[in-house]
Design an enzyme around this catalytic site. Sequence first.
Site, PDB file in Angstrom:
ATOM      1  CG  ASN A  29      30.029  -2.226   8.863  1.00 36.94           C
ATOM      2  OD1 ASN A  29      30.005  -3.218   9.563  1.00 36.94           O
ATOM      3  ND2 ASN A  29      28.975  -1.814   8.200  1.00 36.94           N
ATOM      4  CB  CYS A  39      29.251  -2.126  15.633  1.00 35.86           C
ATOM      5  SG  CYS A  39      29.787  -2.046  13.906  1.00 35.86           S
ATOM      6  CB  CYS A  92      27.108  -6.849   9.410  1.00 38.32           C
ATOM      7  SG  CYS A  92      26.375  -6.848  11.071  1.00 38.32           S
ATOM      8  CG  ASN A 113      23.023   2.267  15.012  1.00 38.35           C
ATOM      9  OD1 ASN A 113      23.863   1.522  14.521  1.00 38.35           O
ATOM     10  ND2 ASN A 113      22.197   1.878  15.969  1.00 38.35           N
TER      11      ASN A 113
END
Length: 279
Positions: A6, A72, A214, A63
Site C-alpha cells: 500500500n 488502514c 491491505c 482515501n
Amino acid sequence: MNGSGNDFVVIDNRDQIAPESDVRGLTRAICRRGLGIGADGLILIENPTADQPDVDFHWRYINADGSDGELCGNGAMCGARFVATHGIAPRKCRFSTSSGVISARVANDLDDPRVTIDLVDSSDIVADLMIEIPGDQPRRFDALTIGVPHLVTTVDDADAFADRGQFHAYGQQVRRHPACAPAGANVNLVHLIDRSTVRMRTYERGVEAETLACGTGAAASAIALTARGIVSQPVTIITSSGRPIVVSFDLVDRHATAIQITGEARFVASGHLHPEGWQ
C-alpha cells in the site's frame, strides 16, 4: 512510504500546513497517478485532541478519492515508523484514529522496516452472506468490520480468478452491492496455501481499485478463515506485492480481540510538494 505494498503520502501536519479546507482536494490531486505523486491515500500526523491526552499523536487517513478512511492497517504501520524515525514519538507508541486508539511497536533498529500494530477489535462475523453479480455465480462471503468493513470469500486460485482489469470490475460491483449498503466494503479473495499461509487479493473502497496489500483485509481474512477452522495461528497472508503480513488474535465467540498484524513500512522518498502538483 509503502506498507507491504500500500503506498501513501505522509505529511507531518502538527502545524496544520494542510488546513482542513484544503485536505480533500489536496489528497485527490497528489494521489493521482501520472499527474500527482500517486498513492492509495494521504496520511496526516497531527497533534492529539484534548479528549485523547494519553496518546502520542493523532493519525488521520484520507482515501485517494478524498473520502475519510476510518482505519488502514498498513497506513498505521507507516505512520508509526514515520514518527519514530523523525523523533515525533517513541518506537512504542499509541495514537488515536477515528476507529479508536492503536498501539504500535517499531523495530529497535530504525533501518528495519518491520512494524507491529494492535488493531481495534473486530465486529461479530456475519457468515454465509450470499452475493450474486451479473456474469458470476452466487458466492458466499463472510462479513466483518475491523475499523473498516470487509468481505472475505474463498476461491480455488485468487491469482487465476481474474486478471487485474476483470477483478477491478468484479470488486467494484461487489463493493457497491445492496448487501453492503450504505458504507460499502473492501472485497478480499483468498485461497489456502497451507494451514497457516493464505494468498489474498483486495479491492479497496475509497481507492476504488485493487491494491497491492491491505492490513485490515489481512486481519479480516485470517479471522474469517480461522473461525471456519480452515487455518491456524499465526496466519501469514501473502499480499499482491509478495510481502507478507502476519496476523494473530484471540477469537471470542464470533469476533476477534487482541488483533496484531506485523508487516513492513518502507520509506521511498522525502521532499517537498510543489504547488503545481496539486492544481
